[in-house]
Design a protein around this motif. Structure first.
Motif, PDB file in Angstrom:
ATOM      1  N   ALA A  33     -27.593  16.930  25.942  1.00 31.92           N
ATOM      2  CA  ALA A  33     -26.680  18.074  26.473  1.00 31.92           C
ATOM      3  C   ALA A  33     -26.502  19.136  25.530  1.00 31.92           C
ATOM      4  O   ALA A  33     -26.771  20.473  25.769  1.00 31.92           O
ATOM      5  CB  ALA A  33     -25.105  17.308  26.552  1.00 31.92           C
ATOM      6  N   LEU A  34     -27.021  19.022  24.155  1.00 31.80           N
ATOM      7  CA  LEU A  34     -27.197  19.991  23.251  1.00 31.80           C
ATOM      8  C   LEU A  34     -28.620  20.679  23.296  1.00 31.80           C
ATOM      9  O   LEU A  34     -28.668  21.882  23.426  1.00 31.80           O
ATOM     10  CB  LEU A  34     -27.204  19.370  21.800  1.00 31.80           C
ATOM     11  N   GLU A  39     -31.135  25.718  25.263  1.00 30.71           N
ATOM     12  CA  GLU A  39     -32.294  26.092  26.516  1.00 30.71           C
ATOM     13  C   GLU A  39     -31.459  27.193  27.339  1.00 30.71           C
ATOM     14  O   GLU A  39     -32.049  28.319  27.604  1.00 30.71           O
ATOM     15  CB  GLU A  39     -32.706  25.067  27.141  1.00 30.71           C
ATOM     16  N   ASP A  40     -30.313  26.883  27.925  1.00 32.01           N
ATOM     17  CA  ASP A  40     -29.618  27.676  28.909  1.00 32.01           C
ATOM     18  C   ASP A  40     -29.135  28.994  28.265  1.00 32.01           C
ATOM     19  O   ASP A  40     -29.156  30.004  28.879  1.00 32.01           O
ATOM     20  CB  ASP A  40     -28.365  26.994  29.594  1.00 32.01           C
ATOM     21  N   ALA A  82     -18.669  25.596  23.523  1.00 32.90           N
ATOM     22  CA  ALA A  82     -17.548  24.497  24.138  1.00 32.90           C
ATOM     23  C   ALA A  82     -17.311  24.419  25.650  1.00 32.90           C
ATOM     24  O   ALA A  82     -17.273  23.113  25.985  1.00 32.90           O
ATOM     25  CB  ALA A  82     -16.185  24.794  23.544  1.00 32.90           C
ATOM     26  N   SER A  83     -17.622  25.254  26.323  1.00 37.37           N
ATOM     27  CA  SER A  83     -17.547  25.267  27.849  1.00 37.37           C
ATOM     28  C   SER A  83     -18.707  24.728  28.409  1.00 37.37           C
ATOM     29  O   SER A  83     -18.978  24.100  29.150  1.00 37.37           O
ATOM     30  CB  SER A  83     -17.335  26.676  28.274  1.00 37.37           C
ATOM     31  N   ASP A  84     -19.731  25.068  27.713  1.00 33.24           N
ATOM     32  CA  ASP A  84     -21.238  24.676  28.432  1.00 33.24           C
ATOM     33  C   ASP A  84     -21.802  23.180  27.965  1.00 33.24           C
ATOM     34  O   ASP A  84     -22.504  22.548  28.497  1.00 33.24           O
ATOM     35  CB  ASP A  84     -22.392  25.766  28.053  1.00 33.24           C
ATOM     36  N   PHE A  85     -21.525  22.868  26.813  1.00 28.51           N
ATOM     37  CA  PHE A  85     -21.855  21.593  26.133  1.00 28.51           C
ATOM     38  C   PHE A  85     -21.240  20.509  26.991  1.00 28.51           C
ATOM     39  O   PHE A  85     -20.301  20.399  27.016  1.00 28.51           O
ATOM     40  CB  PHE A  85     -21.534  21.508  24.678  1.00 28.51           C
TER      41      PHE A  85
END
Length: 268
Positions: A33-34, A39-40, A82-85
């Motif tokens: 996830a990290l 990457e994103d 915090a939202s994307d992780f």
């Protein structure tokens, strides 16, 4: 696990074919996830590492204003992380403070992003100028100094440091207690028994007062959330400042949390 993987096939792939422990599964999922966040968001790993080290080094709940200073990462970038992780599941933001959603995630961060003494020292150097004006920073400095190996500075702070600029005597007492707690560890590590004696004399009277305060909060835990407000509840539940007096801390924590509809899940 399914939420972190995205679909059932990816989940089954992560689970097999070899047998894995729960810790290894969590480690693999959070590392993946990290990598996806880096990457994103097209950001540097060093930037994310700086944020994660600061988050793992500071006591919960971590105010975003403090986290952005300690990590040199912008407020917007912290909120985006915090939202994307992992879809926003491992880390949550509440009342402009960052917290881990559960203990396994917190443990993973502490084990994966253990700061070196010089990194703790860097955070101390950034936050120290505000330690007399900000209650959260004042409470965090003693543990940061300990982890940075700055034992002499820690003892000096406990014996001769200026008081926190607040009219709240309870908060002042708490800051003194934390300073002496870590300064005693430092003095013992250096086998400086003279400083140990001075520190014990300095804290003796405050301990008795702190015990009375803790006992009062325990006896009136159902009223604390309503009368004292969220800051006292967060100190009690998340920073565990008064748990030493209770054999059933989770009961008192639940009683405080349930008064707020937003915290009923944590209360259960």
């Amino acid at each position: 696990a399914l939420a972190l993987c995205g679909d059932l096939s990816e989940l089954l792939k992560n689970l097999g074919p070899s047998i894995q422990s729960v810790e290894n599964l969590i480690d693999g999922q959070l590392k993946a996830a990290l990598d996806r966040v880096i990457e994103d968001q097209a950001c540097l790993r060093t930037e994310i590492d700086s944020l994660c080290i600061a988050l793992a080094s500071l006591p919960p709940l971590v105010p975003i204003r403090v986290l952005t200073m300690a990590s040199s990462i912008s407020v917007d970038a912290i909120r985006s992380f915090a939202s994307d992780f992992a879809g926003g599941r491992p880390i949550m933001i509440h009342d402009d403070s960052v917290q881990f959603r559960d203990e396994p995630v917190e443990t993973w961060f502490h084990e994966t992003f253990t700061a070196q003494p010089e990194q703790y020292g860097h955070i101390v150097d950034i936050l120290m100028p505000l330690a007399l004006k900000d209650g959260y920073i004042a409470s965090a400095i003693p543990s940061l100094l300990w982890c940075a190996g700055r034992y002499s500075s820690l003892v000096e702070l406990a014996l001769r440091g200026e008081e926190l600029e607040t009219d709240d005597p309870v908060e002042k007492r708490e800051m003194l207690f934390r300073r002496v707690q870590y300064a005693l560890k430092a003095a013992l590590a250096n086998r400086n028994f003279e400083d140990c004696t001075k520190l014990l004399l300095r804290i003796a009277e405050e301990v008795a007062t702190s015990d009375r305060q803790s006992s009062f909060l325990m006896d009136h835990s159902d009223l604390v959330a309503t009368l004292a407000g969220p800051d006292v509840v967060y100190d009690f539940v998340f920073r565990k400042r008064t748990w030493n007096m209770s054999s059933t801390p989770y009961v008192h924590s639940a009683a405080m949390l349930v008064a707020n509809r937003q915290h009923k899940t944590e209360a259960r």
